[in-house]
Write an enzyme that holds these catalytic residues in place. Structure first.
Site, short mmCIF file in Angstrom:
data_model
loop_
_atom_site.label_atom_id
_atom_site.label_comp_id
_atom_site.label_asym_id
_atom_site.label_seq_id
_atom_site.Cartn_x
_atom_site.Cartn_y
_atom_site.Cartn_z
N LYS A 45 -1.80 -3.69 41.59
CA LYS A 45 -2.27 -4.56 40.51
C LYS A 45 -3.08 -3.77 39.49
O LYS A 45 -2.97 -4.00 38.29
CB LYS A 45 -3.10 -5.72 41.08
N ASP A 47 -4.57 -15.13 40.43
CA ASP A 47 -3.96 -15.73 41.60
C ASP A 47 -2.53 -16.03 41.21
O ASP A 47 -2.27 -16.63 40.16
CB ASP A 47 -4.69 -16.99 42.06
N SER A 48 -1.61 -15.56 42.02
CA SER A 48 -0.20 -15.70 41.71
C SER A 48 0.53 -16.27 42.92
O SER A 48 0.06 -16.14 44.05
CB SER A 48 0.41 -14.33 41.35
N LYS A 81 9.95 -4.97 35.36
CA LYS A 81 9.19 -6.15 35.76
C LYS A 81 8.09 -6.46 34.75
O LYS A 81 7.88 -7.62 34.38
CB LYS A 81 8.56 -5.96 37.14
N PHE A 119 6.53 -6.44 45.64
CA PHE A 119 5.79 -6.90 46.81
C PHE A 119 5.95 -8.41 46.90
O PHE A 119 6.52 -9.06 46.03
CB PHE A 119 4.30 -6.49 46.72
N ARG A 135 3.39 -12.01 35.83
CA ARG A 135 2.16 -11.22 35.68
C ARG A 135 2.19 -10.42 34.39
O ARG A 135 1.16 -10.28 33.72
CB ARG A 135 1.98 -10.30 36.89
#
Length: 217
Positions: free
Chosen positions: A12, A72-73, A195, A163, A201
């Site tokens: 992250k 928070d995902s 991505k 992930f 994100r």
């Protein structure tokens, strides 16, 4: 300026650093929880993604005095009425056991036909500033942003990248100009850069980077 990212996930931090570099934002030093000598675990007790992110930023500012980012995902599956949702990381009972979570999701979706396998990822990111920093910069004390990425749940894992539920998620939205090349691929088969361009994100972090630019020294 030092900014705390309230996570121990190095991926992250790397992701946000890539976003900052891509936007040519300098003067921001990201610090993860793993870089701190002691930091209490924050229970994620919120009912929504943004609630959980806000709980973590509140703790970050209180414990360190630094501007704090938290996210928070999770994955919301249509056939499961939006679950796993905020329980995504601990869907199988433990926390962060990707294989167990994926195995359980596959079992739960075993009899669901292709036309009902829709799902989307959600990422809620919150930036909280200490009151003094906000006053000095003429900024708000809190900013909240959200990104979503729509697709469907596959019948078996594909790829070993990313992930979480990435190997089970076939996105509808792919990087511009690469749609044909990447058709049928899972999120776990995309590169980090691919991505970043389209993910939940990536969308949330690009909004956050615009705000972080105001903190750059």
């Amino acid at each position: 300026m030092r900014v705390l990212v309230a996570s121990r996930n190095k991926k992250k931090l790397a992701e946000l650093n890539r976003m900052l570099e891509a936007a040519n934002v300098t003067g921001i030093e990201l610090v993860g929880l793993g870089d701190l000598p002691e930091y209490p675990e924050t229970p994620e007790t919120g009912a929504t993604f943004v609630d959980n992110a806000r709980i973590k930023t509140n703790d970050g500012v209180r414990h360190t005095g630094l501007p704090t980012i938290a996210d928070d995902s999770g994955l919301a599956v249509d056939a499961l009425n939006g679950m796993p949702g905020v329980l995504s990381a601990r869907w199988s009972g433990g926390h962060g056991d990707d294989k167990a979570n994926n195995d359980l999701l596959l079992a739960q979706m075993g009899d669901v036909p292709d036309e009902r396998r829709g799902a989307h990822f959600v990422s809620s990111c919150v930036l909280q500033l200490p009151a003094q920093v906000a006053a000095e910069r003429g900024m708000e004390t809190e900013y909240a942003v959200e990104g979503r990425w729509y697709g469907r749940v596959l019948r078996a894992e594909q790829g070993e990248g990313g992930f979480g539920y990435d190997p089970l998620f076939a996105p509808d939205e792919l990087p511009e100009g690469q749609e044909e090349q990447l058709a049928g691929k899972s999120a776990g088969e995309l590169t980090a850069e691919q991505k970043d361009a389209v993910s939940h994100r990536g969308k949330a972090l690009r909004q956050l980077v615009e705000i972080l630019a105001q903190l750059a020294d």
